[in-house]
Design a protein around this motif. Structure first.
Motif, short mmCIF file in Angstrom:
data_model
loop_
_atom_site.label_atom_id
_atom_site.label_comp_id
_atom_site.label_asym_id
_atom_site.label_seq_id
_atom_site.Cartn_x
_atom_site.Cartn_y
_atom_site.Cartn_z
N PHE A 90 12.46 30.48 -20.69
CA PHE A 90 13.66 30.02 -20.01
C PHE A 90 14.09 30.92 -18.86
CE2 PHE A 90 14.36 28.17 -24.36
CZ PHE A 90 14.11 26.86 -23.97
N THR A 91 14.39 32.19 -19.16
CA THR A 91 15.01 33.04 -18.14
C THR A 91 14.08 34.11 -17.58
OG1 THR A 91 15.84 34.62 -19.79
CG2 THR A 91 17.25 32.75 -19.24
N GLY A 92 13.03 34.45 -18.31
CA GLY A 92 12.13 35.49 -17.83
C GLY A 92 12.78 36.85 -17.85
N GLY A 93 12.20 37.79 -17.12
CA GLY A 93 12.72 39.15 -17.10
C GLY A 93 13.09 39.60 -15.71
N PHE A 94 13.47 38.68 -14.84
CA PHE A 94 13.81 39.01 -13.45
C PHE A 94 12.66 39.74 -12.77
CE2 PHE A 94 18.38 39.09 -15.09
CZ PHE A 94 18.58 37.78 -14.72
N GLY A 95 11.44 39.44 -13.20
CA GLY A 95 10.27 40.02 -12.59
C GLY A 95 9.98 41.44 -13.04
N PHE A 119 23.72 35.50 -10.16
CA PHE A 119 24.76 36.51 -10.14
C PHE A 119 24.46 37.62 -11.14
CE2 PHE A 119 27.56 33.50 -7.85
CZ PHE A 119 28.11 34.39 -6.93
N GLU A 120 23.91 37.24 -12.30
CA GLU A 120 23.57 38.26 -13.30
C GLU A 120 22.50 39.19 -12.77
OE1 GLU A 120 22.74 38.60 -18.05
OE2 GLU A 120 22.03 36.81 -17.02
N LEU A 121 21.49 38.62 -12.11
CA LEU A 121 20.44 39.44 -11.51
C LEU A 121 21.04 40.39 -10.47
CD1 LEU A 121 17.57 40.27 -10.73
CD2 LEU A 121 17.39 38.17 -9.40
N PHE A 122 21.91 39.88 -9.62
CA PHE A 122 22.50 40.70 -8.57
C PHE A 122 23.35 41.82 -9.17
CE2 PHE A 122 26.02 41.66 -5.69
CZ PHE A 122 25.33 42.07 -4.58
N PHE A 123 24.20 41.48 -10.14
CA PHE A 123 25.11 42.49 -10.70
C PHE A 123 24.35 43.49 -11.57
CE2 PHE A 123 28.49 39.21 -9.96
CZ PHE A 123 29.18 39.96 -9.02
N LEU A 124 23.29 43.06 -12.26
CA LEU A 124 22.49 44.00 -13.03
C LEU A 124 21.87 45.04 -12.12
CD1 LEU A 124 20.61 41.87 -15.72
CD2 LEU A 124 22.14 43.79 -16.14
N ARG A 125 21.42 44.60 -10.97
CA ARG A 125 20.81 45.54 -10.02
C ARG A 125 21.87 46.48 -9.42
NH1 ARG A 125 15.64 44.86 -9.69
NH2 ARG A 125 14.61 42.85 -9.58
N THR A 126 23.06 45.97 -9.16
CA THR A 126 24.10 46.83 -8.55
C THR A 126 24.60 47.87 -9.54
OG1 THR A 126 25.84 45.26 -9.17
CG2 THR A 126 24.87 45.02 -6.99
N SER A 134 15.27 49.74 -8.97
CA SER A 134 16.72 49.92 -8.99
C SER A 134 17.37 49.17 -7.83
CB SER A 134 17.06 51.41 -8.89
OG SER A 134 16.70 51.90 -7.61
N TYR A 135 18.69 49.11 -7.85
CA TYR A 135 19.40 48.40 -6.78
C TYR A 135 19.19 49.08 -5.43
CZ TYR A 135 23.16 46.59 -3.89
OH TYR A 135 23.85 46.03 -2.86
N SER A 136 19.19 50.42 -5.42
CA SER A 136 19.00 51.13 -4.15
C SER A 136 17.63 50.80 -3.56
CB SER A 136 19.13 52.64 -4.36
OG SER A 136 18.15 53.09 -5.28
N GLU A 137 16.61 50.70 -4.43
CA GLU A 137 15.27 50.34 -3.95
C GLU A 137 15.24 48.90 -3.47
OE1 GLU A 137 12.21 53.03 -6.52
OE2 GLU A 137 13.42 51.58 -7.60
N MET A 138 16.00 48.04 -4.17
CA MET A 138 16.05 46.65 -3.75
C MET A 138 16.72 46.54 -2.37
SD MET A 138 18.14 43.43 -5.31
CE MET A 138 19.56 43.96 -4.40
N THR A 139 17.78 47.31 -2.16
CA THR A 139 18.46 47.29 -0.87
C THR A 139 17.51 47.77 0.23
OG1 THR A 139 20.53 47.78 -2.00
CG2 THR A 139 20.48 48.10 0.38
N THR A 140 16.76 48.81 -0.07
CA THR A 140 15.77 49.31 0.89
C THR A 140 14.74 48.24 1.21
OG1 THR A 140 16.05 51.53 0.01
CG2 THR A 140 14.10 51.13 1.34
N TYR A 141 14.32 47.53 0.15
CA TYR A 141 13.32 46.47 0.33
C TYR A 141 13.84 45.39 1.28
CZ TYR A 141 11.79 41.78 -1.13
OH TYR A 141 11.42 40.47 -1.16
N ILE A 142 15.09 44.96 1.11
CA ILE A 142 15.65 43.93 1.97
C ILE A 142 15.85 44.44 3.40
CG2 ILE A 142 17.67 42.47 2.38
CD1 ILE A 142 17.95 42.17 -0.62
N SER A 143 16.31 45.68 3.52
CA SER A 143 16.54 46.25 4.85
C SER A 143 15.24 46.43 5.62
CB SER A 143 17.28 47.59 4.74
OG SER A 143 16.46 48.54 4.10
N ARG A 144 14.14 46.52 4.91
CA ARG A 144 12.84 46.72 5.56
C ARG A 144 12.35 45.46 6.27
NH1 ARG A 144 8.58 49.28 1.67
NH2 ARG A 144 7.35 49.00 3.58
N PHE A 145 13.05 44.35 6.08
CA PHE A 145 12.69 43.13 6.80
C PHE A 145 12.73 43.35 8.31
CE2 PHE A 145 13.43 39.36 3.70
CZ PHE A 145 12.64 40.00 2.76
#
Length: 425
Positions: A300-305, A416-423, A72-83
């Motif tokens: 072409f686009t994959g599944g955003f991992g 942008f689609e990846l970012f907004f889908l997560r948000t 989820s986006y919250s987990e993604m935010t946590t992942y980036i903040s863990r840097f």
């Protein structure tokens, strides 16, 4: 477009886009990335002279298992903040984890193993250590793309399109051997374009070409053997100055062989599908009926991992339309000989056959279709396939720049689609 720096511009834009994908997609979300992470860690231990005989030894803080799928986006935010978090317990602990059996192509894990080793030496935290592995992979991919553009001045637009596809960049910036496989395949494709000219090459170039082909051959023999061997065959033909004669009798001999020997081979044999083409066609038909859209999406686009977050069909349609336009648009270019087309079609068929055979043996026979194939597996032959179908393909400077800008725009929309889908989750 004629600037000597255009290849650097191409590689630079690919790096920036790939870096953004790598940041937005958390660690452990690429296909089979957890297994690749263990394998990279194993070779990091080899670099640092740490014993792996009883299982992979890891820093205690690195034994964390990253969540795979549905981030989820919250987990993604946590992942980036863990840097920025401090490094945890760096005591080495014994684990029961084992690497993949990749001895033949262990060299593909060198970049990511180096990244992990640097992170451990610098006592970086777990997230940064594994992210360095992703970063080193992406850098290697961009260097191979740059080499491919340097090897030939032909079909840069097609090569750039495939090299910068969202699915390609997601794999290039992940912890896996795909970055080297994809990069080497682009280099070999560039070599093929040069050898189609029919010129005898210098000894230095011959050595470089042979090394690149052999490295690709080691990466995934079952699928990409034809791509890797075609340049070697072309070099021999150019040196001998022979002409190709397409013997129609060979087709008749092939069908007679199928009738006589086809039933003597079961599905575990590599010759089964070759000698039972009707069974192959049935499997392919059912697979396309069930998974056809999935093949295009994962090319072409994959599944955003992750299977939980998918690119919209709207974006897939845009990429498919762009793909078709690059094949059939433009003005008349140099004529492609029948020999060149036959070479490329044979490469594509052998690649497809190799993938079908491998995944057939991983699919229960009663299913009737072949499970596990993804469109991304065909990326190494996509440039050649597009080239073989194109009768035109020549664009003037303004058209080329417009198409490059369109490609960059589509990639930006994907990010942008990846970012907004997560948000929104």
């Amino acid at each position: 477009f004629n600037s000597k720096y255009i290849s650097i511009v191409f590689a630079g834009t690919i790096f920036i886009t790939g870096l953004t994908y790598s940041l937005l997609i958390p660690i452990g979300n690429a296909p089979d990335e957890a297994s690749h992470m263990n394998t990279a860690y194993y070779y990091s231990n080899e670099i640092l002279h740490i014993d792996n005989s009883k299982g992979i030894q890891m820093r205690k803080c690195d034994t964390e298992t990253f969540k795979n799928n549905g981030v989820s986006y919250s987990e993604m935010t946590t992942y980036i903040s863990r840097f920025t978090e401090k490094c945890g317990d760096t005591t080495l602990v014994q684990t029961d984890r084992q690497p993949l059996n990749v001895k033949r192509y262990a060299f593909t894990y060198i970049p990511q193993a180096l990244g992990i080793s640097v992170g451990r030496i610098l006592r970086l935290n777990t997230v940064l250590t594994f992210y360095l592995a992703k970063l080193f992979n992406l850098i290697l991919y961009c260097l191979l793309v740059l080499l491919a553009f340097k090897l030939t001045n032909k079909n840069h637009l097609l090569m750039y399109f495939v090299a910068s596809l969202p699915m390609t960049l997601q794999q290039a910036g992940a912890i896996a051997y795909d970055s080297m496989t994809l990069g080497l395949s682009l280099c070999v494709t560039a070599i093929i374009f040069e050898l189609f000219e029919g010129n005898v090459i210098s000894k230095k170039k011959t050595v470089l070409y042979v090394v690149l082909c052999l490295l690709l051959l080691l990466c995934k023999q079952c699928a990409y053997i034809a791509v890797a061997l075609l340049p070697l065959m072309l070099m021999l033909i150019n040196w001998l100055k022979t002409k190709y004669v397409f013997d129609k009798d060979r087709i008749l001999i092939y069908f007679m062989t199928c009738l006589v020997l086809g039933r003597k081979f079961n599905t575990s044999s590599p010759l089964y599908f070759a000698l039972n083409p009707m069974q192959l066609l049935k499997k392919v038909d059912l697979s396309l009926d069930k998974w056809g859209v999935y093949y295009f999406r994962t090319l072409f686009t994959g599944g955003f991992g992750t299977d939980e977050l998918q690119a919209s069909q709207f974006m897939n349609m845009f990429y498919f339309a762009f793909f078709v336009y690059l094949i059939f648009a433009g003005r008349k270019s140099e004529l492609k000989t029948l020999f060149q087309r036959i070479c490329i079609w044979c490469v594509c068929l052998i690649t497809t056959y190799g993938l079908l055979y491998v995944f057939q043996n991983q699919t229960p026979l009663e299913w009737g279709y072949i499970w596990g194939i993804q469109g991304r597996y065909f990326a190494p032959v996509l440039v050649l396939f597009m080239y073989s179908l194109s009768e035109k393909g020549s664009f003037d400077q303004n058209e080329k720049m417009s198409l490059i800008n369109l490609n960059m725009f589509l990639n930006t929309c994907m990010l942008f689609e990846l970012f907004f889908l997560r948000t929104m989750l």
